[in-house]
Each structure stands twice: as C-alpha cells, then as structure tokens.
Design a protein around this motif. Structure first.
Motif, PDB file in Angstrom:
ATOM      1  N   THR A  53       0.817  -1.221   0.000  1.00 43.66           N
ATOM      2  CA  THR A  53       0.000   0.000   0.000  1.00 43.66           C
ATOM      3  C   THR A  53       0.846   1.264   0.000  1.00 43.66           C
ATOM      4  N   LEU A  54       2.001   1.192   0.630  1.00 41.95           N
ATOM      5  CA  LEU A  54       2.806   2.404   0.747  1.00 41.95           C
ATOM      6  C   LEU A  54       3.451   2.787  -0.587  1.00 41.95           C
ATOM      7  N   THR A  55       4.113   1.845  -1.199  1.00 45.69           N
ATOM      8  CA  THR A  55       4.883   2.176  -2.402  1.00 45.69           C
ATOM      9  C   THR A  55       4.154   1.829  -3.695  1.00 45.69           C
ATOM     10  N   GLY A  56       3.092   1.011  -3.587  1.00 47.19           N
ATOM     11  CA  GLY A  56       2.381   0.586  -4.796  1.00 47.19           C
ATOM     12  C   GLY A  56       3.132  -0.522  -5.528  1.00 47.19           C
ATOM     13  N   LEU A  57       4.235  -0.976  -4.956  1.00 50.25           N
ATOM     14  CA  LEU A  57       5.009  -2.044  -5.612  1.00 50.25           C
ATOM     15  C   LEU A  57       4.386  -3.407  -5.304  1.00 50.25           C
ATOM     16  N   PRO A  58       4.672  -4.429  -6.119  1.00 45.19           N
ATOM     17  CA  PRO A  58       4.214  -5.789  -5.778  1.00 45.19           C
ATOM     18  C   PRO A  58       4.674  -6.154  -4.377  1.00 45.19           C
ATOM     19  N   ASN A  59       3.786  -6.830  -3.633  1.00 47.78           N
ATOM     20  CA  ASN A  59       4.160  -7.233  -2.277  1.00 47.78           C
ATOM     21  C   ASN A  59       4.778  -8.630  -2.298  1.00 47.78           C
ATOM     22  N   ARG A  60       5.019  -9.143  -1.125  1.00 51.97           N
ATOM     23  CA  ARG A  60       5.710 -10.420  -0.990  1.00 51.97           C
ATOM     24  C   ARG A  60       5.004 -11.525  -1.789  1.00 51.97           C
ATOM     25  N   SER A  61       3.627 -11.525  -1.722  1.00 52.55           N
ATOM     26  CA  SER A  61       2.878 -12.583  -2.416  1.00 52.55           C
ATOM     27  C   SER A  61       3.035 -12.477  -3.938  1.00 52.55           C
ATOM     28  N   THR A  87      10.873  -6.858 -12.317  1.00 51.70           N
ATOM     29  CA  THR A  87       9.972  -6.630 -11.178  1.00 51.70           C
ATOM     30  C   THR A  87      10.775  -6.067 -10.026  1.00 51.70           C
ATOM     31  N   VAL A  88      10.213  -5.005  -9.435  1.00 49.83           N
ATOM     32  CA  VAL A  88      10.762  -4.566  -8.160  1.00 49.83           C
ATOM     33  C   VAL A  88       9.598  -4.554  -7.183  1.00 49.83           C
ATOM     34  N   GLY A  89       9.790  -5.251  -6.079  1.00 43.05           N
ATOM     35  CA  GLY A  89       8.710  -5.333  -5.104  1.00 43.05           C
ATOM     36  C   GLY A  89       9.244  -5.054  -3.723  1.00 43.05           C
ATOM     37  N   ARG A  90       8.299  -4.692  -2.831  1.00 42.97           N
ATOM     38  CA  ARG A  90       8.717  -4.460  -1.434  1.00 42.97           C
ATOM     39  C   ARG A  90       8.426  -5.728  -0.653  1.00 42.97           C
ATOM     40  N   PHE A  91       9.493  -6.260  -0.040  1.00 42.22           N
ATOM     41  CA  PHE A  91       9.377  -7.533   0.654  1.00 42.22           C
ATOM     42  C   PHE A  91       8.882  -7.333   2.071  1.00 42.22           C
ATOM     43  N   GLY A  92       9.049  -6.127   2.579  1.00 43.69           N
ATOM     44  CA  GLY A  92       8.639  -5.821   3.955  1.00 43.69           C
ATOM     45  C   GLY A  92       9.663  -4.862   4.534  1.00 43.69           C
ATOM     46  N   GLY A  93       9.250  -3.957   5.448  1.00 41.42           N
ATOM     47  CA  GLY A  93      10.162  -3.014   6.080  1.00 41.42           C
ATOM     48  C   GLY A  93      10.954  -2.235   5.051  1.00 41.42           C
ATOM     49  N   ASP A  94      12.282  -2.304   5.193  1.00 46.43           N
ATOM     50  CA  ASP A  94      13.129  -1.579   4.231  1.00 46.43           C
ATOM     51  C   ASP A  94      13.772  -2.558   3.248  1.00 46.43           C
ATOM     52  N   GLU A  95      13.122  -3.702   3.043  1.00 49.06           N
ATOM     53  CA  GLU A  95      13.663  -4.713   2.133  1.00 49.06           C
ATOM     54  C   GLU A  95      12.909  -4.704   0.810  1.00 49.06           C
TER      55      GLU A  95
END
Ligand SMILES: Nc1nc2c(ncn2[C@@H]2O[C@H](COP(=O)(O)O[C@H]3[C@@H](O)[C@H](n4cnc5c(=O)[nH]c(N)nc54)O[C@@H]3COP(=O)(O)O)[C@@H](O)[C@H]2O)c(=O)[nH]1
Length: 887
Positions: free
Chosen positions: A458-466, A528-536
């Motif tokens: 939700t924060l960055t709009g990037l694909p999440n971990r799933s 693909t660039v995604g946010r894995f969680g936190g600052d990862e």
C-alpha cells in the motif's frame, strides 16, 4: 366526502367480489335449483289438480251408472211385486204364482224368492217353494197392514227362520176387493244383487258402492271384493260430499264420494273411489317429477361444484398472482436493482422474435434514463438494437426456452445503460422473463482494488511479498523453458531504522516511497521490483542482460541502483542520505526455486552489509555459513540467561571537575560455551531482533541493582549504576513494574539507578516516551540520553523529556583533538545540555587531549579507557580507592 369515497370503494369491492365466479356460481346454482324445483312443484301441482278433478269426475260418472243400475234393479223388483199383486188379486194367492211361473213372469229363483203372505201373515205361496211359516211379526208385514200406502217397502238385510242366507225383503200390500188388507207380496233378494255391477277395473280394490236405507242402515255395501251390510252410515256426511276426499268411518280410507237418494224406495245410493287409487297415476308421475328434479339438482350441483372448484382454484391463482404482482411492484419500487418484466413476442410459428417490455421500476428509469412509459412503449430490440448482434436477445430467448433462474455478470458496452459493469438475474415466468439488473461497477472497482491491495504494497504501490513470489515462479518457469538465466536481488536499506526512529514513521515512509520510485526508474518494464517488507526490496530480472558475458551489464544496473538510492532525500526540511546493500542470486546456478533464490540473495545481502554496506554481493555458497551462525547465536541467546552465561562488567564514570568516580555503567558480556566471549555489538541486535532482549534486559537490570546493593553493603560509597535500555525493552508495557521489582528485590534506593536510552529510541514516539520517562522519574530514577548527536532530536522534544544527563557519542570524541567538526558538535552538545539544565558526559575518552578539550569547554563528566575499561565488579572497589583522576 371521505365517507362517500369509502362507501364507493366498499361497493366496488363487493362488485368485484360478486363478479368473482367462485362467489356468483353458488348463487347461480341456488337460482337453478329454485327453477328446477319450482318447475317440478308447479307440474306436480297441476297434475294433482287434474288428477283430483278426474277423480271427482269419475266418482260422478260412477254415481250416474250405479244409480241407474240400482234404479233399474229396483224397478224390476217393483214390477215383479206389482205383477204378483195383480195376479193374486185376480187369481188368489194359490193360483197366482203358478200362473206367473207359467207365463215366465217370475224372476229366477237363484237370486229372488217370491212368496205371498195372507192377511194373518201366513205364507201361503212361495217360489221356490219354502216351508210354511208366518211373517206376521215382521216389520214389513206390520208396515203394510198398518198403512194403506201402495208403495214398496224395503226391509233391512237380515236372516229369518224361513231362510238362512242374508237377504232383503221388498214387499207390497195386497188388498181384497174391498180394498182391505189381504196380505203382502214378498220378494226376497240377495243383497249382493245390488252391488254385483262393481267393476274392479274402474273402481279398483278400494272402491265402494252401497245402498243404505233411510234409517241409515246399510242394506248392501261392497268395497272391492268384500260385501257387507248392516252398518250404520251417517248419510248427512254423504249427502254433502266435499270436493276433497275424506276418510269414511267404515274403513278409514279416504275416498272421493257421491250419494243419490231414491225417494220412491227409501234408499240412498253411495259410491266412493279411493284417493290412493284415483291418484295412483298422479303419484307415480309426482315421484317421477321429484326424481327428475332431484337428478337435475344433483347434476346441477355436481357440475356447479366442479365449476366452482375450478373457479376457486382460478381465483386463488389469480389472487396469488395479484398479490405477487403487488408484492413485486412494491418490492421492485423499493429495490435498488432495476426490474424489467419482458413478455415474449412470437411470430405465427411460435418463434420468439422479440420481447415486449411489460413493466419496469423506478430504478430502471434511473439506470436507463428513460421513463417507465417510454420503456413500456418499446420492445427490447427497438430499445436496444444491438441486443440482436451482441447476443443478448439470443441469450434471453435461450433462457426463456430453458426456464429456471440464470445470473451473469458482464461488462456493459451499451450506452443505453449508465453502468460499466452489470449483473443480471433472469427468471423465467409465465409468458416471459423478469430481468433484475444491478449496477455492479462500484463492486467491481472495489474487487479490483482489493485484488491490487492483496498483491501490492500500500505504501509504495510495488508488488508485495505474495506477488513477488508469483512473479518469481513465473519468471523461473519462463527461464527454464527458454533456457535463460534469472537474477534475484535482495535490497536492504542501510541505516533506515535510524531515519525511522529519529524522524518518525511518516518520514521513514516517505523515504521508502522515494527509494522505491528510484529503483523502478532504473529497471525495464519486464523487470519486477517489489517491497518484501520493512526496508527490504526484491528485484526479479528475467533474462538479465550481460549475465552470460560475465554479468557486467547486470552489475552496472545494480550499481545504478546503489547510486540512485544513495542520492540525498529531502525529509522534514532536511536532507537525509541512506545507502543500500544488495545481495544477488542467479537462477539456475544459485537455486532452482523461488524460496532458495530469495534465501541466497538474502545471505548475499548480509555479506554486503558486513562488508561495509552500500555495495552489491553475488551469492557464494559459503555465505550461508554466516546466516547459519546468526541463527545459531539466536538459539544460544535464548538459553543464555538460564544457563548462566551472562556477566556484567562495569565502566566507571568520572567527574571531570573532581576526578572522582561518581558512578558506573553496566555493560553486558556473553560467555558463550563454545565461542568464548561474544561482544554485545554482535548479539544485542540479534537479541533485539528475536525478542530475547526483554528477558536478558531484565536480568541485567536485576543483576546491576543487586551489585550496587552489594557494593553499598560492602561499605563502598554509594554510586549511581547506569543500565542500558534497548528499544524493545523500553516498549515493554511492564518496564516500569520490572524496574520497581528489581529495586525492591535488591533493596536498592531508586536514586542509585540510572537508565540510559538512546536518542533515536525516544524520538520514535515522543509522547509515549515522555509518559514512560515521567513514571520512572516519579520513582526517583535518573534518565540519560546515550549516543547523543547521532540522532535527530529537536530542541522542543528534548525540553519535554525528564532527562538529567546527555552522553556525547564516542564517534564525536574519537577525533575531538583534530576534527573541527567534532569539536563544534561536542561544544554544541555541552552548551545545549547546560541550557537545558542537564549534565553532560563524554564517552570513549581515551586520551588526555580529549579530556583536556572536554574540560576546557565545560563538559561535566567523562567515561573511557583513559580512566578505565569496563571491569568485573570485584575490581570496582580498587578503582574507587585509587586517587582521583587529575582534573
Ligand atoms: N541494551 C543494552 N546494550 C548494551 C548492554 N551492554 C552493552 N550494551 C551496548 O552494547 C554496545 C557495545 O558495548 P560494549 O562492547 O560494552 O562497548 C562499550 C564500551 O566498552 C565502549 N567503550 C567505553 N570506553 C571506550 C573507549 O574509551 N574507547 C572505545 N573504543 N570504546 C569504549 O563503549 C561501549 C559503551 O557505549 P555506550 O553504551 O554508548 O555507553 C554499546 O552500544 C552498549 O550500549 C546492555 O546491557 N544492554
């Protein structure tokens, strides 16, 4: 007015009810039954009157006949008596009868007996012959003797000595030449002679004929086959016969009757016809009428009952339909869905060629922008011409044929509907369809949003971990098929926590968004660039360019990312700079599945961190050893407290003015059974990460308090013991209670305990930190800020903290003798502390130059190897006993 309207409504209701067949049919049935039975009874009445009239006519006719017959008989008898009288008066009694017999003037002896009595009553001649006897005592004799009347005398029906059979006597007076009484001529007659004309065929079994004397005594009566006589009959009743039959006293049978009086013979002739026999034909007809009326009634009732049942069912069905229609109309008006009732339009062959819009609700008006009347004036294909080409009409016709309920969702492309996505439920009904149409555009948008949210950060709009996992799996499949390589990179921001802790989460979030945008800008669309969680963050680069030729291009791309991330970011009015560490794993070399690739990229990233951060490391097998080591340390830490592997060392704190030790800082050491001494720098972050810091921190607190108490008990001058509190410990809701317990259990006064918290820790949530620190201050515990200068404390925030001491971070002290920047910082911190009425202590003081500088600029206290390294507790007494450090 109201009343009139109500009355009109009630009238209409009754009229409508009356028009209902199930109500009118019973009424009509009653009417029909009335007609049937009315006609039946009418005919019966007519026939009864005709039958009664006929009976009356018959009795009159019979009277005429019977009277004539009786008169004829009596006249014959009288004639015979007159002949006998003439013969006797002419020839005498003895010669009269033979002469008459000879002349054939005597009646047959079977029925009649003729005799002559002299003036004394002696029978002097008879035919047929009978024994001589006297009739002088008989009334008929005396009647003639005593009266000169020349008339026939009729006796009662009787038996006498001369004759045993019942008979009647008809007599006439005989006179001599002088006219004196000379005897009587007697004619005896069988009484049945007068009723022998009874005709059974005409008079039936109960018909009656009779002759009665004027003395009301019956001379001869015949009823059917039965003869009788001698009864008394009330002639008064008979002489005025009623028009109606009446029951006679003889046998109680009701008869139509008639009577005639034959005056010259003193007799009355009676006839009677039994009512039952006279009206038998009528009765039969009456029963026939009743049967016919009964059958007609039963038939009518049966047919009407069938019709009524059919009509009742129909009315019930109509009522049900009407109620359903009313319910439908009310429900459809109140409904948020649009309703269309469609009636099939068929051609001559019965094929559906269109649908007429029979009704629509208000929501349909809103959805289509057309009024209900307008909709109703069109067929479906007139209104929606494209329904024939886009399959809508065919679908409806198909549903109509199949019946049942169908529901579908479809993206609307018809401008006639103001909706992007639509749902309809089609229900087959008699003769048509009901279409319930709903605008589901909003729901579809929500669904799309939810799907996006489920797969995007939700924060960055990037694909999440799933979604990263999905994309990675897809990329692996493609790489496997195409025999390509695949690059997976784990990107972790360096020092992000610091920014987050010091500037707050909002600034941290902003930083993440900026960094995410920069990384996206560096990559191709297929990456693909995604946010894995936190600052990862995770990068998935299918078919990375240049990998085959030594990875030069991919490395250049990763370097580009390093450079992009490290560019300063403006946050909260200041420029913040973070770098990132990148670990890379390659498919298929470093793993055949997504999980392995990510794990290895993560290990490589840790190596990048270890190597000073802000660099890229490609995975090598030995890297996993450090990961395993980390896991092993975490596991060991969990047992460290229970296994008594922890120790505290204490570093003295010295007052710069007096050179006296006024306190010590407790510093943790871990004596690992296999690794030996492990430095806090190595395990405190792991303990913080795994959560075991809470238990370890409590042990430190308790042990430090116990040690302070031991020193006091040993007679050492009381001094303040400082204990470091980590962020996770500080966040613990029970921190204050744990501190109180530790003091109480150790028996230490609160004023001898100081808690050191880092600047970044308290700046995360200023208000919460202030609240907790105030509680601790209220207990009498001193608080100091550790590592001051490395964070981003605002002056306003600092003023609100109940802090008694600031500790200048050793990074500023290290080059204090040479670095003008560090000198400026140190001076500023000293000045700031004093302005805030706090004491200031410098840590990491190793040289005299550093100490001299600090003293020169007014620093209050110091801590460092210059005075003492951290030492075991038993060495502290000796340090305290040493002469004070030179100021
Ligand atoms: N939450 C907790 N943190 C703790 C605890 N014990 C220690 N720590 C923190 O671990 C970090 C490393 O500590 P340590 O290895 O003990 O290092 C301390 C000193 O040994 C070192 N020091 C002191 N004087 C000098 C010097 O002159 N030169 C120099 N190079 N190093 C020196 O500094 C560390 C003390 O730092 P600080 O706490 O900021 O005063 C460290 O961050 C500890 O805080 C614990 O129980 N809980």
């Amino acid at each position: 007015m109201m009343r009139a309207a109500k009355a009109r409504l009630a009238g209409l209701r009754w009229l409508r009810l009356g028009l209902e067949t199930y109500v009118s049919l019973p009424l009509f049935t009653l009417l029909l039954l009335g007609v049937i039975w009315g006609a039946g009874f009418h005919f019966i009445g007519n026939d009864r009157m005709a039958a009664q009239a006929a009976a009356r006519d018959s009795v009159q006719e019979l009277m005429e006949t019977y009277e004539a017959q009786v008169v004829r008989n009596l006249n014959g008898i009288d004639q015979t008596l007159k002949v006998i009288k003439y013969a006797v008066e002419r020839k005498g009694a003895s010669g009269a009868l033979p002469e008459l017999a000879e002349q054939g003037l005597l009646p047959p002896g079977v029925v009649f007996a003729v005799s002559i009595a002299d003036g004394d009553g002696r029978i002097v001649a008879s035919s047929p012959h009978s024994a001589m006897h006297s009739v002088a005592g008989e009334r008929y004799f005396s009647a003639h003797r005593d009266s000169r009347a020349d008339s026939v005398y009729t006796s009662e029906t009787m038996r006498d000595a001369a004759r045993d059979e019942w008979h009647m006597h008809f007599t006439r007076r005989l006179n001599d030449r002088d006219g004196k009484f000379a005897g009587i001529a007697i004619l005896e007659v069988d009484p049945t002679y007068f009723t022998s004309g009874y005709e059974r065929s005409r008079q039936g079994d109960l018909g009656m004929v009779a002759i009665v004397g004027s003395d009301s005594v019956a001379r001869s009566v015949r009823i059917g086959e039965h003869n009788s006589w001698g009864q008394r009959i009330d002639l008064a009743l008979w002489r005025h016969p009623a028009a109606q039959p009446w029951p006679g006293r003889l046998d109680g049978v009701r008869r139509y009757t008639a009577a005639r009086t034959l005056r010259s013979y003193g007799l009355t002739v009676l006839v009677g016809l039994a009512e039952t026999e006279q009206l038998a034909a009528f009765e039969q007809q009456r029963r026939k009428y009743l049967w016919e009326a009964g059958l007609a009634s039963a038939g009518t009732v049966f047919v009407m009952a069938l019709l009524w049942a059919w009509s009742w069912q129909g009315a019930k069905a109509r009522r049900r339909i009407r109620r359903a229609q009313e319910t439908y109309a009310a429900a459809s008006e109140a409904n948020l869905d649009a309703f269309f009732v469609l009636r099939a339009v068929r051609d001559a062959a019965g094929v559906i060629v269109d649908f007429r819009i029979a009704s629509a609700n208000s929501r349909a008006e809103q959805m289509t922008g057309r009024s209900k009347e307008d909709l109703r004036s069109h067929t479906l294909c007139q209104w929606l011409p494209q329904a024939r080409s886009n399959g809508m009409f065919a679908r409806l016709a198909q549903i109509m044929a199949a019946g049942g309920t169908h529901q579908e969702e479809w993206r609307n492309e018809m401008p006639e509907f103001k909706a992007e996505w639509m749902y309809w439920q089609i229900v087959g009904v008699e003769g048509g369809l009901v279409a319930i149409v709903r605008d589901i555009s909003e729901r579809k948008r929500d669904e799309a949003r939810i799907v996006h949210m489920a797969h995007h950060d939700t924060l960055t709009g990037l694909p999440n971990r799933s979604l990263i996992g999905d994309r990675l799996e897809q990329a692996i499949l493609l790489a496997e098929r195409e025999k390509h390589q695949l690059l997976v990179a784990f990107v972790d921001l360096d020092s992000f926590k610091l920014v987050n802790d010091s500037l707050g989460h909002a600034a941290g979030d902003e930083l993440l968004k900026v960094v995410a945008g920069r990384m996206v800008d560096c990559l191709r669309r297929s990456d693909t660039v995604g946010r894995f969680g936190g600052d990862e963050f995770v990068l998935v680069l299918p078919q990375p360019q240049g990998i085959d030729s030594g990875g030069i291009e991919a490395a250049a791309l990763l370097e580009k990312i390093l450079a992009a991330v490290v560019r300063p970011v403006a946050l909260e009015g200041q420029e913040v700079q973070v770098s990132c560490s990148i670990g890379v794993a390659m498919y298929p070399r470093d793993g055949g599945d997504g999980g392995t690739l990510l794990m290895n990229a993560d290990a490589a990233m840790y190596r990048a961190k270890e190597l000073g951060k802000n660099n890229v490391q490609f995975y090598a097998q030995e890297m996993n050893a450090s990961l395993e080591e980390k896991l092993a340390l975490m596991e060991g830490l969990r047992k460290a407290v229970d296994d008594d592997q922890l120790r505290l060392v204490y570093q003295p704190k010295v007052d710069l003015a007096s050179g006296a030790v006024f306190g010590v800082e407790a510093l943790l050491r871990w004596h690992h059974p296999e690794r030996g001494m492990v430095r806090p720098d190595h395990f405190i972050p792991l303990a913080e990460e795994s959560g075991s810091i809470v238990a370890i921190g409590e042990w430190v607190l308790r042990e430090a308090c116990r040690q302070a108490r031991r020193w006091q008990d040993a007679g050492l001058p009381p001094m303040v013991v400082s204990v470091n509190v980590s962020p996770r410990q500080f966040d613990d809701r029970r921190l204050v209670a744990r501190v109180a317990d530790a003091l109480r259990d150790a028996g230490l006064e609160a004023r001898w305990l100081e808690l050191e918290v880092t600047e970044s820790l308290i700046m995360r949530d200023v208000q919460q930190a202030v609240d907790k620190m105030r509680e601790l201050e209220a207990m009498g515990i001193a608080l100091s800020i550790d590592d001051f200068g490395t964070g981003y404390s605002s002056l306003a925030a600092l003023k609100s903290f109940p802090i008694s001491r600031l500790k200048i971070d050793k990074s500023f002290v290290r080059d204090l003798a040479h670095s003008p920047d560090d000198q400026a910082i140190a001076r500023a911190i000293i000045s700031l502390s004093h302005q805030l009425q706090m004491r200031v202590i410098a840590e990491g003081v190793e040289t005299e130059l550093q100490r001299a500088f600090l003293v020169q600029y007014g620093c209050d206290e110091m801590q460092g190897y210059l005075f003492s390294r951290p030492v075991p507790p038993d060495e502290i007494p000796a340090l305290l006993a040493a002469p004070a450090a030179a100021a």
